[in-house]
Design an enzyme around this catalytic site. Structure first.
Site, PDB file in Angstrom:
ATOM      1  N   CYS A 257       0.827  -1.209   0.000  1.00 53.00           N
ATOM      2  CA  CYS A 257       0.000   0.000   0.000  1.00 53.00           C
ATOM      3  C   CYS A 257       0.866   1.266   0.000  1.00 53.00           C
ATOM      4  CB  CYS A 257      -0.975  -0.071   1.174  1.00 53.00           C
ATOM      5  SG  CYS A 257      -1.046   1.344   2.265  1.00 53.00           S
TER       6      CYS A 257
ATOM      7  N   CYS B  95      -4.474  29.324  22.203  1.00 55.58           N
ATOM      8  CA  CYS B  95      -3.311  29.531  21.330  1.00 55.58           C
ATOM      9  C   CYS B  95      -2.817  28.205  20.752  1.00 55.58           C
ATOM     10  CB  CYS B  95      -2.245  30.302  22.100  1.00 55.58           C
ATOM     11  SG  CYS B  95      -0.579  29.648  22.101  1.00 55.58           S
TER      12      CYS B  95
ATOM     13  N   CYS C 266       0.623  26.894  21.593  1.00 55.72           N
ATOM     14  CA  CYS C 266       0.671  26.406  22.972  1.00 55.72           C
ATOM     15  C   CYS C 266       0.247  24.939  23.024  1.00 55.72           C
ATOM     16  CB  CYS C 266      -0.271  27.206  23.864  1.00 55.72           C
ATOM     17  SG  CYS C 266       0.128  28.951  23.927  1.00 55.72           S
TER      18      CYS C 266
ATOM     19  N   CYS D 188       1.108   3.529   2.985  1.00 55.72           N
ATOM     20  CA  CYS D 188       1.862   2.857   4.053  1.00 55.72           C
ATOM     21  C   CYS D 188       3.357   3.031   3.825  1.00 55.72           C
ATOM     22  CB  CYS D 188       1.552   1.363   4.085  1.00 55.72           C
ATOM     23  SG  CYS D 188      -0.188   0.969   4.291  1.00 55.72           S
TER      24      CYS D 188
END
Ligand SMILES: *[C@@H]1O[C@H](CO)[C@@H](O)[C@H](O)[C@H]1NC(C)=O
Ligand SMILES: *[C@@H]1O[C@H](CO)[C@@H](O)[C@H](O)[C@H]1NC(C)=O
Length: 793
Positions: free
Chosen positions: A586, A698, A701, A589
């Site tokens: 895949c 924020c 943050c 992947c």
């Protein structure tokens, strides 16, 4: 990352339908991209561009308004071009055909106006004097020791087009003295960005030993010449009665002859700029001087010079010998004199079949193997090679394969070839595959003799060697293969003690390549005794090194039917696992794999990272109800239900996003602080405190919070960690002098005195940096406290 990378591979049944569908499509689209553009598979990117440009001008819908199919026809060639000009896509296409491109966003769906292809499409592609450098050639060229003046342009900028005639004229004027180059930033965006180019055209001088210098003057030929001449540091000696004899003798003693311009009254002699140009062109090969015969009349008379002229005195020539062996030049043009001079200088040393082996075993050599006189191999410029390679202790010579065919056969060469011998045995060599020109040979030789990449053949193929080997299966005509070679040399220097590096030319050693089932070039494989690992990442030294590092110290645990239950389901209460369920076939992947490994290295010690190959362990995956690939799951700490997991639903699957996501599930060590707890514990207690000031709204943050948890873990037991919500407790943050979020401050305990709310700013958001800074600070404070206590005793 492109959004397309977050597509999932659907389970097998649906895949089956997809394959049937795409086979049907293939029947109608089986025109090969190379034949669409009428180029061979061996074409360079530049040749592909030139071929496409020709077709584009003919087939563009703007010029074929009566053809209802014009748009579709043009889309086809445009798609072929978009794929073949891109190294990665071209390799996928070579390996899997159009099927290999299914994961890509549709390329070539848009195209430009006819005018664009006519005028804005590689300004210097067809110029002989201006050398267009691409990504693979650039570093080698500017590190070759030659002086380069390079024009970084964009085909879309009108000033760049305005400059073109001047740049060509300038290149002609400076030919032989400096290299005049161009980089098409439309094609090589990354190269230009990494060089900090932010406007077009940008003109830069590149010279060994100094940083690149940008040109700001008027873009007219004379000013460009004067500017470039500042970097030609060769000198022209004025000869007179006082220095003549000693200068000549010194130079002759080291085997270097003199080119002298004599200037007599009222006659033309070489201008001072022409003399300086000659000195630059002949740097290291010939000393250049001039003499004013109106002042040095006796000297000129002695040399039997009666009018303005230029003469070459080969080393050892007897000056009083009536011009025997002296070469006179009548031209006043630097280039003419230079060409004639170069022809006249002796050629490179010829090695004999008998002496070859003895001489190559212990010393570094660059050797031209040719069959008779091959013009490409006998460029006069090559006489500069010994001089340019002296610093790397490399000698330069020639070998005639006709004199001893068996010698050349032993290197598996059948056509003229250049080989660098690294001075560590006759088997320790590398064949050159680049362009046969001076700067490419110099760049190749310098890189090769200082690296550990060797050319392999059936005799030294290391499949069963006790040491791990990286073998690059390649074809000399393939452009990505050529771009990979310098990267391999770079990587080999760093891991030579663990892995050896070799290249195998599949156009010569077809049998060996077939045996290893090589279907696309380059294919890079690591042989470690019976283990074979194919490298699937990008062709950069950094990523190759990362791959090797991961083989040596795997960061991802391979989960199997046998260990899954014990490791993941029966994990201890404080353990977290993240698991990638994948299938090898895949595409998304495959794209995830290197990012997954990188993430694993970042969270190592905090979170366990594993992967399950669902093709191999299909019953495990079906038992876990995995229904698309890749499926990423996190098994958190402190759970009573061992089957509980959280699936990753993020769009981005890069290492950074995955890391941030996984770390956010670490149990919090960081305490939430209030004005009261700050006063009582931080400012008055007996602990060191590190605090993250944040605001709930924020974004940065939120990404930083998990990083801060990592800090908390590293500092656990030494420094307490806390966080303050500045929206809830604005006045505290104001008093602490917080101006942006997040801000980290350190409050060390330095004895009994009460601490100041302003604390010490920690100016980083990187966990490692923060830990380093704080640890160093704590060490310093502890030693101060100890010294203080001693004083008090
Ligand atoms: C390496 O060993 C294997 C098995 O012993 C053998 O089949 C193979 O031919 C060997 N390869 C080389 C290059 O000697
Ligand atoms: C090669 O295999 C050995 C033993 O299995 C291992 O210790 C070593 O790290 C491996 N090296 C590489 C580069 O894969």
């Amino acid at each position: 990352m492109e959004p397309s990378s977050a597509q999932n591979c659907i389970l097998k049944r649906q895949v089956f339908y997809l394959i049937v569908l795409s086979l049907a499509v293939l029947v109608y689209m089986d025109e090969d991209y190379y034949s669409l553009l009428s180029v061979s598979r061996a074409s360079s990117t530049r040749e592909i561009r030139q071929a496409f440009k020709k077709l584009a001008l003919k087939l563009h819908p703007d010029k074929n308004k009566n053809d209802p199919d014009a748009h579709d026809k043009f889309l086809k060639i445009n798609r072929a071009y978009e794929v073949l000009k891109d190294d990665d896509l071209r390799k996928k296409y070579d390996k899997y055909g159009e099927k290999g491109l299914e994961d890509q966003q549709q390329q070539g769906g848009r195209y430009e106006s006819w005018h664009y292809y006519r005028y804005d499409f590689g300004i210097y592609d067809d110029d002989p004097e201006v050398i267009t450098l691409d990504r693979g050639e650039f570093d080698g060229a500017i590190n070759s020791g030659e002086l380069w003046f390079i024009n970084f342009y964009s085909p879309r900028c009108s000033h760049c087009h305005d400059l073109a005639p001047t740049w060509r004229e300038f290149a002609k004027e400076m030919d032989g003295l400096i290299r005049v180059g161009a980089v098409n930033c439309g094609d090589d965006r990354m190269l230009c960005r990494s060089r900090g180019i932010n406007s077009y055209p940008s003109l830069y001088i590149f010279k060994a030993g100094i940083s690149p210098v940008k040109y700001f003057g008027d873009r007219v030929t004379n000013n460009l010449v004067n500017f470039a001449m500042n970097y030609v540091t060769s000198s022209v000696t004025e000869l007179w009665a006082g220095n003549f004899r000693s200068s000549i003798e010194n130079s002759f003693a080291s085997g270097v002859g003199w080119l002298i311009t004599f200037c007599a009254d009222s006659e033309d002699c070489l201008s001072s700029q022409t003399r300086l140009k000659l000195a630059g062109m002949l740097d290291g090969l010939v000393s250049v001087g001039w003499m004013d015969c109106s002042i040095q009349a006796d000297l000129c008379e002695n040399l039997e010079i009666s009018s303005s002229t230029t003469a070459y005195f080969p080393p050892g020539v007897a000056l009083a010998n009536k011009h025997k062996d002296v070469l006179f030049f009548s031209s006043l043009d630097a280039k003419d004199i230079y060409m004639e001079m170069m022809e006249h200088l002796p050629d490179l040393e010829m090695l004999s079949p008998d002496s070859l082996k003895d001489r190559l075993i212990y010393h570094r050599w660059l050797v031209f193997f040719s069959y008779g006189i091959d013009e490409q191999f006998y460029q006069p410029e090559f006489k500069k090679l010994p001089n340019l390679l002296r610093g790397d202790d490399v000698q330069v010579g020639r070998f005639d394969c006709q004199s001893s065919p068996s010698t050349c056969k032993s290197f598996y060469i059948k056509k003229p070839s250049v080989i660098a011998f690294k001075g560590k045995g006759i088997d320790y060599y590398e064949i050159h595959h680049g362009k046969v020109n001076l700067y490419d040979l110099v760049a190749f030789t310098k890189e090769s003799v200082n690296s550990h990449v060797v050319t392999l053949g059936p005799e030294n193929f290391p499949e069963n060697d006790s040491q791990p080997w990286l073998v690059d299966f390649f074809a000399p005509w393939c452009p990505p293969c050529k771009a990979l070679l310098p990267e391999l040399r770079k990587a080999s220097k760093r891991v030579f003690s663990h892995v050896r590096f070799g290249t195998l030319d599949c156009t010569i050693h077809e049998g060996l390549c077939n045996m290893h089932n090589i279907r696309a070039y380059p294919t890079t494989v690591i042989f470690n005794q019976s283990n074979i690992h194919e490298y699937g990442g990008h062709h950069t030294a950094e990523e190759i090194l990362e791959f090797i590092e991961d083989l040596r110290h795997p960061s991802v645990v391979t989960l199997t039917q046998a260990n899954f239950k014990e490791l993941v389901k029966e994990r201890s209460r404080d353990e977290i696992w993240v698991v990638d369920y994948y299938a090898p076939w895949c595409g998304p992947c495959q794209a995830l794999m290197p990012e997954w490994k990188r993430m694993a290295r970042h969270v190592s010690g905090l979170i366990n990272v594993g992967s399950v190959d669902c093709q191999k362990y299909s019953s495990l995956c079906s038992k876990e109800y995995v229904n698309s690939y890749p499926e990423i799951r996190l098994y958190p700490a402190n759970r009573d239900n061992p089957n509980y997991y959280i699936a990753y639903s993020g769009w981005q699957r890069d290492a950074y996003s995955l890391k941030t996501w996984a770390l956010s599930y670490l149990p919090q060590l960081t305490a939430s602080l209030t004005p009261e707890t700050i006063d009582e514990k931080v400012l008055s207690g007996k602990d060191h405190w590190l605090i993250d000031f944040y605001a709930p709204w924020c974004g940065p943050c939120r990404s930083f919070a998990p990083e801060f948890e990592v800090v908390a873990r590293h500092l656990k037991g030494k420094v307490k960690t806390g966080k303050v919500d500045c929206e809830a407790f604005g006045h505290i943050c104001q008093r602490a002098g917080i101006r942006g979020y997040p801000t980290v401050k350190f409050y060390p305990y330095e004895g009994s005195k009460r601490r100041n709310i302003e604390g010490e700013l920690v100016n980083s958001r990187d966990a490692n940096d923060i830990v380093k800074m704080v640890t160093a600070r704590v060490g310093f404070i502890t030693s101060q406290l100890k010294a203080h206590q001693k004083d008090e005793l």
